[in-house]
Scaffold this motif. Structure first.
Motif: not given
Length: 283
Positions: A166-169, A185-187, A139-143, A153-158
């Motif tokens: 994804y948080s607590s990174l 890998v995102v984090g 997907g695309n990383v929106t945050k 915090v990482v958010e991916v839109e599908h």
């Protein structure tokens, strides 16, 4: 010889004179130009019509914008967001309203003297150390930000309105606007202030149009399957709400019908008491 010259003079110049007179007329050249333009325009329109008809034909690997869509992406299913899934385990489950009281209690997060329902799952390594957190689906990383309470915090839109959170990174390897593939890998897992008791972990959520979905039920499910699952849950919830409203209406009607009977009983009892008092006074 003179006769032949005279004959040639009578025939050949006659045609050339007529053609010359015809071409000298003012409307000839504009007419020729318009006819030529009409032929060119008709050819262009025919070509465009033929091209548009060819675009209407379905393309197996292209969408309406002629952008390539990998076949593997459309067939992807959600996977555990860890580079080594066998080395991590779920330390805190998703809060399920239909679960037992004990299971619901285990799915609560205590923060600032308030209990919060866990809207995802918390993953931790069996060793207690950090681990690589990966994209559960392409997907695309929106945050991609650092939150003072949640950590990175990482958010991916599908597709189909699905978002993975994804948080607590402790760190991130993607930025907003990046395209990530499944398993990338995102984090890395870390700690946060929101859930100190979880220690080093990664918090993972799946949301459909803002509605939290149990990630465990989403494993090996495609985006379209998750969409159908959420739609069924919404319909079931609406039915329960309607049933609750109908039940409350029925209870209110019964209460209103029972009220006059109670009033009559009160009136009859008060009348009997008054008559008993009057009889005692007479005595």
């Amino acid at each position: 010889m003179k006769d032949e010259e005279k004959q040639s003079q009578k025939t050949v110049p006659l045609k050339s004179r007529k053609m010359g007179r015809f071409m000298k007329k003012r409307w000839v050249y504009p007419a020729v130009y318009l006819a030529f333009a009409a032929v060119v325009l008709a050819s262009v329109l025919w070509y465009q019509n033929d091209a548009s008809n060819s675009k209407d034909e379905p393309n197996s690997a292209f969408d309406n914008n002629d952008k390539a869509v990998p076949v593997s992406v459309s067939k992807e299913v959600f996977k555990m967001p860890a580079k080594d899934p066998n080395s991590v385990a779920i330390k805190k489950e998703f809060f399920d309203p239909d679960a037992s009281a004990k299971e619901q209690e285990a799915a609560l997060v205590f923060y600032n003297n308030i209990y919060y329902q866990n809207k995802g799952i918390d993953l931790a390594a069996e060793s207690g150390k950090t681990f690589d957190v990966t994209a559960a689906m392409s997907g695309n990383v929106t945050k991609s930000v650092k939150d003072p309470e949640l950590g990175y915090v990482v958010e991916v839109e599908h597709t189909n309105g699905l978002i993975t959170h994804y948080s607590s990174l402790a760190s991130v390897k993607v930025k907003e606007g990046d395209r990530v593939n499944q398993g990338e890998v995102v984090g890395s897992a870390g700690q946060n202030l929101y859930d100190k008791d979880a220690k080093i972990h990664a918090h993972f959520e799946i949301r459909k149009d803002g509605i939290a979905v149990d990630p465990v039920s989403a494993w090996n499910q495609s985006a379209s399957q998750i969409e159908k699952l959420v739609d069924k849950e919404e319909q079931a919830s609406k039915k329960e709400d309607r049933a609750s409203v109908e039940q409350s209406k029925s209870d209110s009607v019964q209460d209103s019908n029972a009220a006059p009977e109670k009033n009559k009983e009160k009136e009859s009892s008060s009348t009997s008491e008054n008559s008993e008092q009057s009889s005692s006074n007479d005595n």
